[in-house]
Write a protein that holds these residues in place. Structure first.
Motif, PDB file in Angstrom:
ATOM      1  N   GLY A   3      41.029  39.410  46.697  1.00 12.40           N
ATOM      2  CA  GLY A   3      40.389  40.650  46.263  1.00 12.40           C
ATOM      3  C   GLY A   3      39.225  40.417  45.321  1.00 12.40           C
ATOM      4  N   ARG A  66      40.371  41.098  32.558  1.00 13.06           N
ATOM      5  CA  ARG A  66      40.606  42.208  33.481  1.00 13.06           C
ATOM      6  C   ARG A  66      39.863  43.468  33.043  1.00 13.06           C
ATOM      7  N   VAL A 170      38.494  47.618  46.585  1.00 11.22           N
ATOM      8  CA  VAL A 170      39.326  46.424  46.802  1.00 11.22           C
ATOM      9  C   VAL A 170      39.414  45.625  45.506  1.00 11.22           C
ATOM     10  N   GLY A 171      38.292  45.421  44.852  1.00  9.80           N
ATOM     11  CA  GLY A 171      38.272  44.696  43.582  1.00  9.80           C
ATOM     12  C   GLY A 171      38.954  45.470  42.469  1.00  9.80           C
ATOM     13  N   THR A 174      42.678  45.237  42.955  1.00 12.10           N
ATOM     14  CA  THR A 174      43.083  43.868  42.630  1.00 12.10           C
ATOM     15  C   THR A 174      43.121  43.655  41.128  1.00 12.10           C
ATOM     16  N   THR A 175      42.112  44.115  40.429  1.00 15.49           N
ATOM     17  CA  THR A 175      42.054  43.959  38.974  1.00 15.49           C
ATOM     18  C   THR A 175      43.205  44.688  38.295  1.00 15.49           C
ATOM     19  N   ALA A 178      46.459  42.668  39.042  1.00 15.45           N
ATOM     20  CA  ALA A 178      46.438  41.240  38.693  1.00 15.45           C
ATOM     21  C   ALA A 178      47.171  41.002  37.375  1.00 15.45           C
TER      22      ALA A 178
END
Length: 186
Positions: A3, A66, A170-171, A174-175, A178
């Protein structure tokens, strides 16, 4: 890593090759395309200048890396969406300036992604982590480059940019999911 790699690769063609194709498609003179195209690559080459800011300061939510990733990704989503709403035939300098801000924000995201990956992965995991990250980065380059051109050809540039802005989610997702990395005291 998938991601984050995808999110890092996504904005780069938008501020480079895709921007040039868009300018050419609406009739912006070739000299302007070449000037703006060269200018938007500058932040990637100079990101070492502001990289230390991300170590010294960070927003007070999530974790050090993050939080910066989330800020960069949300800003990129918004900038790419706004960029798609503009008409480069009427204001090529404004679109190019926005592309420069996209490139700066994308370079900042790369700085933080690299730092996060280095802190998160053990020495034994780093090689495979980088390989996965780069593979997803390359996939994003292909998706951004080809999909934007296909959608722009069949629908419009505005829809293409809004779709690609949406892919920044998407990022963001993911962040948000995570794991945090332990941060040394300030």
């Amino acid at each position: 890593m998938l991601g984050l790699g995808f999110a890092s690769g996504l904005p780069n063609p938008l501020a480079g090759d895709t921007l040039s194709a868009w300018f050419d498609d609406v009739g912006v003179p070739l000299a302007s395309v070449a000037f703006f195209g060269g200018l938007v690559h500058l932040p990637c080459n100079l990101k070492f200048v502001w990289a230390s800011v991300f170590d010294r300061f960070w927003p007070p939510f999530l974790s050090r890396r993050r939080s910066w990733l989330l800020v960069c990704q949300v800003v990129l989503l918004l900038l790419i969406g706004v960029m798609g709403a503009l008409d480069p035939a009427k204001g090529p300098a404004l679109v190019a300036a926005l592309a420069l801000v996209v490139a700066f924000t994308a370079a900042s995201q790369d700085i933080v992604s690299d730092a996060y990956r280095t802190e998160l992965l053990s020495a034994a995991q780093r090689a495979s982590g980088v390989a996965i990250f780069v593979m997803a980065y390359r996939v994003a380059l292909i998706v951004t480059g080809s999909l934007a051109l296909i959608v722009a050809d069949h629908v419009s540039w505005t829809v293409a940019f809004w779709m690609l802005a949406g892919l920044m989610s998407v990022g963001i997702v993911t962040t948000l999911v995570a794991p945090p990395v332990a941060v040394p005291p300030r």
